[in-house]
Design an enzyme around this catalytic site. Structure first.
Site, mmCIF file in Angstrom:
data_model
loop_
_atom_site.group_PDB
_atom_site.id
_atom_site.type_symbol
_atom_site.label_atom_id
_atom_site.label_comp_id
_atom_site.label_asym_id
_atom_site.label_seq_id
_atom_site.Cartn_x
_atom_site.Cartn_y
_atom_site.Cartn_z
ATOM 1 N N LYS A 5 -14.112 4.074 6.915
ATOM 2 C CA LYS A 5 -14.605 5.046 5.930
ATOM 3 C C LYS A 5 -16.112 4.907 5.736
ATOM 4 C CE LYS A 5 -13.351 4.516 1.598
ATOM 5 N NZ LYS A 5 -14.562 4.459 0.742
ATOM 6 N N HIS B 247 0.842 -1.192 0.000
ATOM 7 C CA HIS B 247 0.000 0.000 0.000
ATOM 8 C C HIS B 247 0.882 1.248 0.000
ATOM 9 C CE1 HIS B 247 -3.472 -2.327 0.201
ATOM 10 N NE2 HIS B 247 -3.557 -2.529 1.489
#
Length: 898
Positions: free
Chosen positions: A560, A167
């Protein structure tokens, strides 16, 4: 006067006064202060020698102004600092941003160096750490609760499994990281040199040269790294640290448990570390990770570990000069040598000449030749599997022990055995990840009878790649297949159906791992799992593994999705229900935690998080993702890597102790009503922001989210779709990274203040904070996140969006959350209950402010030009570069950013 935060000695009375006041009460250890002062002074010298005229003075002006603004907390002081940042030409601002970024790298280095010093000091002072802090002390506590036999069984089954991912949150280039590592070595040499001696001067001269290299090295990558580049970057951590560090962790624990007996008889500590990797295997949303890349990733990893084992065998073999008269070989060792001599007579003759009368040395060097042949795939000399090498090493170990050379048998030979047990011939257990929708689309094509697309053919080739890797490097080399956005049991069955399309009836061993990411998916997880284990493919695999099952939980998207508070509570509830189901079903469960480095992605201290998990959700096994800058922070330096592994393994062992499980479960039950109120209140507050009309484009305006996508951080695209109109298409990493860059850190705290206010009873919450591990971990992580925010700078970013209603919502929640966190943690300011962490944040904040001010001016210019420039004219390249430089610098200053 010895100021630690300086690019050189201040030259006027005002500078000395400002820095002196800033230093007051910070409590910096003298050795660290000396290191920072020296490194900062060397950087100042480089700026004067290498920078343009006046660069050093401009850096000093902004530095002192941001310290004054941070110290005084007045609008006038802040405005002065902002005015200085605005006054620079773009070219000068570029240089100033680079200077501050270099400085952060040096401060981070000095802080890491101080941590290593402290760890070495503690190593000689047993008893300083508490029972949760090391495996040895955790084991002692566990033994007192469950008895010797049960404690020994749990130790033997201990497993810590970090999984490295690519990532893109490591903003610095590998060249910069390499320069910093060389500086670290020079700093160690400087420590060992006599004061004012030639060696000290030599070390400082070389550091000056290295800092000049750091200054002159372009801080931004010219292009995105390929997945193969990312694989090789992770391999650097293995080569420099992990290969030798992990067996030293085992040895240190064995030393603590067994004292003088350690190294003279068989150890009690198992090889409990396994290293996984998604690098080169994670294709969810990354079109650049193909089947050929996955094959190459496995080959690169195998080459690295085989080279490491070859070198280790040769090194130990060269020193094993034990004479046959005093240390006679066993018949099994003689047989090993005879077999090698028959296969490779010329090599054997050479080894015999070099090692006359030293049979154990000869055989160990022969094994090194066999490992080399395994790596090069030359002829039949190589090993077919790591178990064959383990058998040979145990033959040598037994021979040495029987001959009385126990220190050799259970010293260096044992380290080799531990390394092979931990890493095999594959090094990292490569895992494939793909989105469930990609599988569904591929199956629909395959079963329609129509022509198959290139994407579907690629999906099938992945299964062929896994089969190739298993054949070449063993079953442990690959075989876990993670299905992201698992929403039904059929999503997991699809993997086996695709494997049959790819390979027919050819054998392929697959552990299909569901990844539950959204709030709804977490709630549905127990029912999905109950259905999955009825499928024949799962039943067959579980029967072969002792009824084992792995389940992955996503922290990023759930946060999120519903906000950090509701996500944490949902994750706990999901783990609790899954663990209870597994217990009732007789399933040995491993929960795989998709925790990122940043607090908004489930980051924070892993050991405290482990001890807050529900009963039976750990049971001696802890697996998590490690990504970006966190990989280098936790595993890049040997002493720190040893400490981190020891701490996490200790918490993993202790989490299933009766007292910890009882405390966790009773607290969860006692405060269930509080959890329910916090869940509803925090979600409603979060939705009032993210579901407001126009939120997504506003978010893209008030943060450098779009510009972050231009940084050559990693091979993976920053978002799933093409538009920021939909928050769902935005990946969790840029969501967190962008809020961090804007100094708001919203993803790590938003909603907690409202949740606590909804309870309202401060005495009850204070009690819950003391007694409820989940709340304590959540509040402590939020405190760290809030400490890295800056309301003055946040207001500047929020003003870019021309939405006073949304800006007010963010700022009101920020104030409310800060107020409640301080009330619960105590003191007058954030992190007063964690003074070392507070010091680290406070020391960096004014310097991060300087970079934030430079970023703001670039962002304003880009927003302004975008609004007035003709369509298609493109962004101002100079301003864009300045912004990207500042992003890299802020990431270095704040650390766990993405």
């Amino acid at each position: 006067m010895t100021p630690e935060h300086t690019f050189s000695e201040p030259t006027n009375t005002e500078a000395i006064r400002v820095i002196g006041r800033f230093e007051a009460g910070r409590g910096i250890p003298e050795q660290m202060r000396s290191d920072v002062r020296m490194l900062g002074g060397l950087l100042g010298r480089v700026l004067r020698e290498s920078g343009d005229d006046g660069l050093f003075e401009d850096v000093e002006r902004l530095r002192l102004a941001t310290i004054q603004a941070y110290d005084q907390e007045t609008p006038e002081a802040f405005d002065r600092a902002a005015a200085i940042a605005e006054s620079f030409s773009v070219a000068r601002a570029d240089e100033v941003a680079r200077a501050f970024t270099c400085y952060f790298h040096l401060v981070n280095l000095a802080e890491e160096h101080q941590r290593v010093r402290v760890l070495r000091e503690r190593a000689g002072q047993p008893g300083r750490e508490d029972a949760a802090d090391t495996v040895a002390t955790a084991y002692a506590r566990l033994r007192s609760e469950v008895g010797d036999a049960e404690a020994r069984r749990r130790l033997e089954e201990l497993r810590f499994h970090p999984v490295f991912t690519a990532h893109p949150t490591e903003a610095r280039r590998r060249a910069v990281s390499s320069s910093i590592r060389r500086l670290s070595e020079l700093l160690t040499q400087h420590d060992a040199a006599s004061v004012d001696g030639a060696e000290e001067q030599r070390a400082e001269r070389r550091m000056l040269e290295e800092i000049d290299t750091l200054w002159r090295t372009a801080p931004l990558r010219a292009q995105k790294p390929s997945p193969t580049d990312e694989v090789r970057t992770v391999m650097g951590v293995f080569d420099e640290t992990l290969f030798t560090t992990v067996p030293h962790v085992y040895r240190r624990i064995d030393d603590a448990l067994r004292g003088d007996e350690s190294g003279a008889s068989a150890p009690v500590v198992p090889a409990f570390v396994r290293v996984g990797s998604w690098v080169g295997g994670d294709r969810d949303g990354n079109p650049f990770v193909t089947a050929s890349v996955t094959r190459e990733a496995a080959q690169i990893a195998s080459d690295h570990v085989l080279r490491g084992l070859e070198r280790a065998l040769e090194r130990i073999g060269r020193t094993l000069t034990l004479d046959a008269e005093d240390t006679p070989p066993s018949s099994a060792v003689v047989a090993l040598w005879d077999a090698f001599a028959a296969a490779e007579p010329s090599v054997a003759a050479d080894l015999a000449t070099r090692s006359p009368g030293e049979p154990h040395r000869r055989v160990l060097l022969a094994l090194a030749r066999r490992v080399a042949a395994t790596r090069s795939r030359a002829g039949s000399l190589g090993y077919g599997a790591p178990e064959e090498l383990l058998d040979d090493l145990r033959v040598i170990q037994t021979s040495l022990a029987d001959a009385g050379a126990k220190r050799h048998a259970f010293g260096g030979i044992q380290h080799l055995i531990w390394q092979v047990e931990s890493y095999g011939f594959h090094l990292t257990e490569l895992e494939v990840r793909q989105h469930s929708q990609v599988h569904a689309k591929a199956l629909a094509e395959l079963e329609s009878g129509e022509a198959v697309s290139a994407q579907t053919e690629e999906v099938l080739d992945v299964f062929r790649a896994i089969a190739d890797i298993q054949r070449d490097y063993g079953l442990r080399a690959a075989g876990r297949y993670v299905v992201s956005f698992t929403q039904a049991a059929s999503d997991l069955a699809a993997v086996h159906r695709l494997a049959r399309h790819a390979l027919g009836d050819d054998a392929l061993v697959l552990d299909v791992v569901p990844l539950f990411e959204t709030f709804a998916d977490l709630q549905a997880a127990p029912d999905i799992l109950a259905e999955v284990v009825t499928f024949p493919e799962f039943q067959e695999r579980m029967a072969a593994t002792g009824n084992r099952l792995e389940v992955m939980l996503g922290y990023s998207d759930s946060s999120k999705d519903v906000g950090p508070v509701a996500a944490n509570l949902a994750l706990y509830e999901a783990q609790e229900k899954i663990a209870q189901w597994a217990q009732e079903s007789g399933i040995t469960l491993t929960l795989f935690h998709g925790r990122g480095g940043a607090l908004g992605r489930g980051g924070g201290p892993a050991n405290s998080a482990i001890l807050a998990q529900p009963p039976h959700s750990v049971d001696g096994r802890f697996k998590l993702t490690e990504q970006g800058e966190v990989i280098f922070a936790r595993y890049g330096e040997p002493a720190i890597a040893m400490r981190h592994i020891d701490q996490v393994a200790a918490a993993t062992l202790l989490a299933s102790s009766p007292t910890v499980e009882a405390r966790t479960s009773s607290a969860a039950a006692r405060y269930a009503d509080i959890a329910a109120v916090m869940d509803v209140a925090s979600r409603e507050r979060f939705f009032s922001l993210v579901k407001a009309e126009g939120f997504a484009p506003w978010f893209a305006t008030v943060t450098p989210m779009e510009e972050i996508g231009l940084l050559a951080l990693g091979s993976r695209p920053a978002r799933r779709g093409l538009s920021v109109e939909s928050l769902e298409d935005l990946r969790a990493i840029p969501w967190v990274f962008a809020w961090t860059q804007a100094r708001i850190n919203l993803a790590g705290w938003f909603g907690l203040g409202t949740a606590l206010e909804a309870i309202g009873d401060e005495a009850l919450l204070a009690e819950a904070y003391r007694e409820w591990p989940l709340l304590r971990t959540m509040v402590d992580n939020v405190a760290m996140s809030l400490a890295k925010t800056d309301e003055r700078i946040a207001r500047q970013y929020l003003a870019l969006g021309d939405r006073d209603d949304l800006a007010a919502l963010v700022l009101d929640e920020l104030a409310l959350t800060r107020e409640w966190v301080i009330r619960l943690t105590g003191g007058d300011r954030l992190l007063e209950n964690k003074p070392i962490l507070q010091r680290a944040v406070q020391l960096r904040s004014p310097y991060v402010d300087a970079l934030s001010l430079l970023q703001l001016r670039a962002l304003r210019a880009l927003r302004s030009s975008a609004a007035t420039a003709p369509e298609g004219s493109g962004a101002d390249a100079e301003q864009q570069r300045l912004l990207l430089l500042s992003v890299s610098g802020v990431a270095a200053g704040l650390q766990n950013t993405g």
